[in-house]
Design a protein around this motif. Structure first.
Motif, PDB file in Angstrom:
ATOM      1  N   THR A   1     -11.469 -21.786 -35.725  1.00 12.35           N
ATOM      2  CA  THR A   1     -10.806 -21.861 -34.415  1.00 12.35           C
ATOM      3  C   THR A   1     -10.995 -20.544 -33.654  1.00 12.35           C
ATOM      4  OG1 THR A   1      -9.146 -23.273 -35.424  1.00 12.35           O
ATOM      5  CG2 THR A   1      -8.612 -22.386 -33.269  1.00 12.35           C
ATOM      6  N   ARG A   2     -10.765 -19.446 -34.362  1.00 11.32           N
ATOM      7  CA  ARG A   2     -10.900 -18.136 -33.712  1.00 11.32           C
ATOM      8  C   ARG A   2     -12.326 -17.889 -33.242  1.00 11.32           C
ATOM      9  NH1 ARG A   2      -6.639 -14.537 -34.463  1.00 11.32           N
ATOM     10  NH2 ARG A   2      -5.059 -15.215 -35.933  1.00 11.32           N
ATOM     11  N   ILE A   3     -13.298 -18.263 -34.085  1.00 13.24           N
ATOM     12  CA  ILE A   3     -14.698 -18.047 -33.722  1.00 13.24           C
ATOM     13  C   ILE A   3     -15.031 -18.843 -32.465  1.00 13.24           C
ATOM     14  CG2 ILE A   3     -17.097 -18.489 -34.458  1.00 13.24           C
ATOM     15  CD1 ILE A   3     -16.156 -17.887 -37.347  1.00 13.24           C
TER      16      ILE A   3
ATOM     17  N   GLY B   1     -17.323 -19.715 -28.413  1.00 13.82           N
ATOM     18  CA  GLY B   1     -17.736 -21.063 -28.027  1.00 13.82           C
ATOM     19  C   GLY B   1     -18.117 -21.900 -29.239  1.00 13.82           C
ATOM     20  N   TYR B   2     -18.459 -23.157 -28.962  1.00 13.99           N
ATOM     21  CA  TYR B   2     -18.800 -24.083 -30.053  1.00 13.99           C
ATOM     22  C   TYR B   2     -20.196 -23.820 -30.593  1.00 13.99           C
ATOM     23  CZ  TYR B   2     -14.752 -27.131 -29.847  1.00 13.99           C
ATOM     24  OH  TYR B   2     -13.486 -27.641 -29.941  1.00 13.99           O
ATOM     25  N   PRO B   3     -20.387 -24.085 -31.871  1.00 16.25           N
ATOM     26  CA  PRO B   3     -21.763 -24.015 -32.393  1.00 16.25           C
ATOM     27  C   PRO B   3     -22.585 -25.170 -31.828  1.00 16.25           C
ATOM     28  CG  PRO B   3     -20.191 -24.546 -34.166  1.00 16.25           C
ATOM     29  CD  PRO B   3     -19.418 -24.507 -32.876  1.00 16.25           C
TER      30      PRO B   3
ATOM     31  N   TRP C   1      -7.191 -10.845 -24.572  1.00 14.81           N
ATOM     32  CA  TRP C   1      -8.287 -11.639 -24.043  1.00 14.81           C
ATOM     33  C   TRP C   1      -8.900 -12.473 -25.151  1.00 14.81           C
ATOM     34  CZ3 TRP C   1      -8.601 -10.762 -18.831  1.00 14.81           C
ATOM     35  CH2 TRP C   1      -7.975  -9.594 -18.367  1.00 14.81           C
ATOM     36  N   LYS C   2      -9.505 -13.597 -24.751  1.00 13.27           N
ATOM     37  CA  LYS C   2     -10.039 -14.491 -25.769  1.00 13.27           C
ATOM     38  C   LYS C   2     -11.533 -14.329 -25.989  1.00 13.27           C
ATOM     39  CE  LYS C   2      -6.986 -18.236 -26.745  1.00 13.27           C
ATOM     40  NZ  LYS C   2      -6.871 -19.682 -26.917  1.00 13.27           N
ATOM     41  N   LYS C   3     -12.284 -14.153 -24.901  1.00 13.73           N
ATOM     42  CA  LYS C   3     -13.740 -14.093 -25.010  1.00 13.73           C
ATOM     43  C   LYS C   3     -14.195 -12.708 -25.427  1.00 13.73           C
ATOM     44  CE  LYS C   3     -13.974 -18.313 -23.648  1.00 13.73           C
ATOM     45  NZ  LYS C   3     -14.080 -19.323 -24.716  1.00 13.73           N
TER      46      LYS C   3
ATOM     47  N   ASP D   1     -25.178 -15.182 -21.619  1.00 17.76           N
ATOM     48  CA  ASP D   1     -24.029 -16.033 -21.352  1.00 17.76           C
ATOM     49  C   ASP D   1     -23.302 -16.393 -22.635  1.00 17.76           C
ATOM     50  OD1 ASP D   1     -25.654 -17.763 -18.656  1.00 17.76           O
ATOM     51  OD2 ASP D   1     -24.475 -15.933 -18.692  1.00 17.76           O
ATOM     52  N   ASN D   2     -24.085 -16.513 -23.698  1.00 16.39           N
ATOM     53  CA  ASN D   2     -23.478 -16.843 -24.973  1.00 16.39           C
ATOM     54  C   ASN D   2     -22.456 -15.782 -25.377  1.00 16.39           C
ATOM     55  OD1 ASN D   2     -23.060 -18.357 -27.210  1.00 16.39           O
ATOM     56  ND2 ASN D   2     -24.769 -17.454 -28.371  1.00 16.39           N
ATOM     57  N   THR D   3     -22.764 -14.533 -25.033  1.00 18.06           N
ATOM     58  CA  THR D   3     -21.845 -13.459 -25.392  1.00 18.06           C
ATOM     59  C   THR D   3     -20.512 -13.608 -24.681  1.00 18.06           C
ATOM     60  OG1 THR D   3     -22.622 -12.034 -23.628  1.00 18.06           O
ATOM     61  CG2 THR D   3     -23.724 -11.816 -25.758  1.00 18.06           C
ATOM     62  N   LYS D   4     -20.495 -14.372 -23.646  1.00 19.05           N
ATOM     63  CA  LYS D   4     -19.223 -14.597 -22.940  1.00 19.05           C
ATOM     64  C   LYS D   4     -18.488 -15.799 -23.507  1.00 19.05           C
ATOM     65  CE  LYS D   4     -20.826 -12.672 -18.616  1.00 19.05           C
ATOM     66  NZ  LYS D   4     -22.124 -12.260 -19.172  1.00 19.05           N
ATOM     67  N   GLY D   5     -19.045 -16.370 -24.552  1.00 20.17           N
ATOM     68  CA  GLY D   5     -18.374 -17.502 -25.149  1.00 20.17           C
ATOM     69  C   GLY D   5     -18.381 -18.717 -24.247  1.00 20.17           C
ATOM     70  N   GLN D   6     -19.313 -18.781 -23.360  1.00 14.41           N
ATOM     71  CA  GLN D   6     -19.296 -19.867 -22.380  1.00 14.41           C
ATOM     72  C   GLN D   6     -20.492 -20.787 -22.523  1.00 14.41           C
ATOM     73  OE1 GLN D   6     -19.233 -17.412 -19.000  1.00 14.41           O
ATOM     74  NE2 GLN D   6     -17.015 -17.171 -18.959  1.00 14.41           N
TER      75      GLN D   6
END
Ligand SMILES: Nc1ncnc2c1ncn2[C@@H]1O[C@H](COP(=O)(O)OP(=O)(O)OP(=O)(O)O)[C@@H](O)[C@H]1O
Length: 800
Positions: A576-578, A583-585, A640-642, A724-729
């Motif tokens: 969940t934390r990851i 973001g999702y794998p 913050w989450k991301k 963008d991946n680094t932003k968890g988006q």
């Protein structure tokens, strides 16, 4: 003498002491009246004026007192301070002073006697100047002495005063004054008016000078009508306000007298330099005893360092053996339950300080202290008694599964130390020896210092400096490069398994290859410590060396933040934390993962309408209900989450908070770090950077970071997707502000450059510039980082 009486026996002792000389006997009070002597002994043996004795004496019948007196007449002479004129042995102790001309009307006799007696010893004080000089004080001398100021208004010098006194004394004798010789041993040189003398007389003063005793004896023989002047003067002769201190220390002198030593009063001498002091240094000071090597030792040493010898000297029966010392137990629990009582319930060997390991196999490792405890066993600090080297010994649990795995660890370390890194350049722990002790495999390692978790703890869980993080990351990456080339997976990389070589140098080594395996033999599926566990392990898909890179990303983030970035309380919570942060794998991972169904659910057609994602995490309620457990919601450690937000908004170090320029630099470094972490913490193991690629990133190489960077050999046509991946988006499209869409096809047969062996087809639909996200006034929202610990300071200094 009634020898059956205790008092008498004590007085008998006193008599021995005091029979030395009548005069000395008079002053031997200090020790004798100090509690041991009884009332009678005060009289019989102490030969002192003692108020209680006087009371007693006055209460006795004349016959009793005469009897007692007769018993002692032959042994001592008591000088009654008040029976001035006709002192005889027979009457001196029995007669009160004939007149008390300065007795106050409201003063008792006892009080009067106490006041008049100098034998009530005043407290010891510092030495005073020549007491005769006090006589020149006008207030005193004008009324009581003839030592008045001369015509010129000047007061005579001490010598002049003495001369003057002598002349006056002679004159007074001629006028009928009673010479001091008639007072027995008592006189006051400057005062020979009888009344005045009587008022001011002190026995204490009269016997302190050696000159004086000879004078007295002369006086008693009538050979010297004029007494010499003592250089010491009784205390009561001074006006109250100017009373000088006693000198020399009377108590000590009296003790010396009692011991029969001849008194030698130090004379005053002019002293112009320290050489004039001529200190007497005792070669062998008192109360010292000889040590075994014929030197003397102080009382302090004798009861500390030499305590054993001291005890032996005190009691011949005393024996001491180190082996009988109670040993400090290092293992918990310490009850012997298995392996013939050598092991506890957990199959851990019960270790004691001063145990010797390896004796059965001709080794001698003396146990000194515990260094750490882990799943596989305990690590203790030992000294090799044969080489004197201090080392770390891992005592593996005696259970077969741990033994087997530890044999693998020993083999991998042997391989790394001897074949892969014989020159000891790539930060792998060195193993020196291995042996078996009481059914426990023992691995002997070089001794290292703190692990990185301990370092962060010392730093109050505040992040380390960028430079230090870079230094550590570079070294770990160097090790991972070698491991990858050797197709070895560490499988348990975490701050606890990365140790500093020394507390004051930023050099580290990787330890604990107990979970390690070859890439081709990934037998175990439940590996890695949870916080550092890669998503592919959680989901249950085949893994490679890239899991170590995931762990590295978690460690680097932790070094920056001070606390773990994904502190999962359970596997569910970990995932969940990851996902919350990154973001999702990719869908293929979820589809492929053996454990995916445990934590995730396929979206219903209705749900799919509003999301491009095929899966979602089960809610806590769903998960708890399904597995009949109470799964708690994630405790939030960061506002913050991301990931980029967490890094950007982390508090600034104190040292830069006042400098706009340094803050700019810090923020630039943070963007570089975010980008680096984005590549290393890629959820997709196939796209995750290899250690070789990561080594080339500007965060490591310190090259200028422009906001974009692509690893050499990367097969990604659109690098912006990485950012963008680094932003968890990237994959969490429901929350996405930009729309990216990567579709990956896992093909384990294709082994090309890039990340891991993978065939990737991507379609990127968006691009966001990382730098454009910089807040305008980012300094405002940052709190100040507290000062680092000493240990961290040391590192800091070395670094900077
Ligand atoms: N060579 C060494 N020098 C100093 N301390 C050491 C050394 N080796 C291990 N330690 C300490 O002992 C701890 C446990 O060591 P290690 O990780 O090898 O044991 P383990 O049983 O394999 O632990 P784990 O539960 O992580 O598998 C380490 O975290 C470290 O603090």
């Amino acid at each position: 003498m009634n020898t059956s009486n205790n008092n008498d026996s004590s007085s008998s002792n006193c008599n021995k002491n005091t029979s030395l000389s009548p005069n000395l006997a008079t002053h031997s009070d200090a020790s004798m009246s100090s509690g041991r002597a009884t009332q009678d002994s005060g009289y019989l043996g102490g030969n002192i004026w003692n108020p209680s004795y006087m009371n007693q004496a006055s209460q006795r019948s004349p016959q009793q007192q005469q009897h007692l007196q007769q018993q002692h007449n032959q042994q001592f002479c008591f000088v009654n301070p008040w029976n001035e004129e006709k002192v005889t042995n027979s009457q001196q102790n029995l007669v009160y002073p004939p007149q008390y001309d300065d007795l106050n009307s409201n003063e008792s006799l006892d009080a009067y006697r106490r006041r008049k007696s100098s034998l009530v010893v005043p407290p010891t004080r510092a030495a005073a100047p020549n007491p005769f000089q006090y006589d020149s004080y006008p207030a005193y001398t004008s009324s009581n002495t003839n030592l008045a100021a001369n015509a010129s208004g000047q007061y005579p010098s001490a010598y002049q005063q003495q001369q003057q006194q002598q002349q006056q004394q002679q004159h007074a004798y001629q006028q009928g004054a009673i010479p001091p010789s008639q007072f027995g041993s008592r006189f006051v040189p400057s005062l020979y008016n009888r009344q005045e003398f009587q008022r001011r007389q002190s026995l204490a003063a009269t016997n302190y000078s050696s000159n004086f005793s000879s004078i007295n004896s002369g006086a008693n023989q009538g050979t010297s009508p004029i007494p010499a002047i003592s250089s010491y003067r009784r205390l009561s002769a001074y006006p109250p306000s100017t009373s000088p201190p006693l000198q020399p220390p009377f108590k000590q002198l009296r003790r010396d007298e009692v011991q029969g030593q001849k008194l030698s009063i130090p004379q005053m001498q002019p002293c112009s330099s320290k050489n004039d002091l001529q200190p007497v240094i005792n070669v062998t000071p008192k109360f010292r005893r000889a040590s075994l090597n014929s030197k003397t030792i102080s009382p302090l040493v004798s009861v500390t360092k030499s305590l054993i010898t001291t005890y032996s000297l005190c009691s011949p029966d005393f024996t001491y053996q180190t082996s009988k010392n109670p040993k400090r137990v290092l293992t918990k629990p310490s009850e012997g339950k298995c392996n013939n009582g050598f092991d506890n319930l957990n199959s851990d060997y019960i270790l004691y300080v001063n145990d010797v390991l390896g004796v059965e196999q001709n080794r001698k490792y003396l146990v000194l202290d515990i260094l750490g405890q882990g799943t596989f066993g305990q690590v203790v600090k030992c000294q090799n008694l044969l080489t004197k080297e201090i080392l770390a010994v891992k005592v593996v649990k005696s259970r077969t599964e741990y033994l087997t795995q530890s044999i693998t660890e020993a083999k991998i370390l042997e391989l790394l130390n001897q074949k892969i890194d014989p020159a000891n350049k790539h930060h792998f722990l060195r193993m020196h020896d291995s042996f078996v002790h009481k059914n426990h495999l023992c691995l002997v390692f070089e001794l290292l210092s703190n692990n990185l978790y301990e370092l962060l703890k010392q730093n109050k869980f505040h992040g380390l400096s960028m430079q230090l993080i870079r230094t550590f990351t570079t070294q770990i990456l160097d090790s991972l490069c070698v491991l990858k080339e050797s197709k070895l997976i560490h499988c348990d990389l975490k701050p606890e398994n990365i140790l500093l070589c020394a507390p004051d140098k930023p050099e580290l080594k990787i330890i604990d290859f107990g979970s390690s395996c070859e890439e081709a033999r990934t037998v175990y599926t439940y590996i890695q410590s949870r916080f550092y566990r890669a998503p592919e392990i959680i989901l249950g898909i085949p893994y490679s060396t890239s899991i170590d890179m995931w762990s590295l990303g978690c460690i680097v983030a932790e070094l920056f933040l001070g606390i773990p970035i994904f502190p999962g309380a359970s596997e569910y919570n970990q995932l969940t934390r990851i996902i919350d942060t990154l973001g999702y794998p990719p869908s293929w991972m979820i589809d492929m993962g053996k454990n995916s169904g445990k934590f995730m659910k396929k979206l219903t057609p209705e749900e799919s309408v509003i999301s491009t994602q095929k899966h979602r995490m089960k809610t806590i309620e769903e998960f708890s209900r399904e597995y009949n457990i109470v799964e708690k919601s994630s405790k939030q450690y960061f506002k913050w989450k991301k990931l980029p937000d967490i890094i950007r908004n982390y508090r600034y170090p104190k040292s830069i908070q006042n400098s706009e320029e340094l803050i700019d630099q810090e923020m630039h470094n943070r963007e570089c770090l975010i980008h680096f972490l984005g590549g290393v913490l890629d959820l997709n193991p196939l796209e995750r950077w290899t250690p070789q690629q990561a080594m080339l990133h500007p965060f490591i190489t310190k090259q200028e970071f422009t906001g974009e960077w692509f690893p050499p050999g990367s097969s990604l046509p659109e690098p912006s997707g990485k950012q963008d991946n680094t932003k968890g988006q990237q994959t969490d499209r429901r929350n996405s502000t930009n729309s990216l869409n990567h579709d990956y096809v896992y093909n384990s047969n294709i082994g090309n450059g890039g990340a891991d062996s993978v065939d990737i087809s991507t379609s990127s639909k968006g691009n966001v510039n990382v730098l454009s996200n910089f807040p305008n006034n980012y300094a405002v929202s940052h709190s100040v980082q507290e000062g680092p610990t000493n240990e961290f300071n040391k590192l800091h200094i070395v670094e900077e």
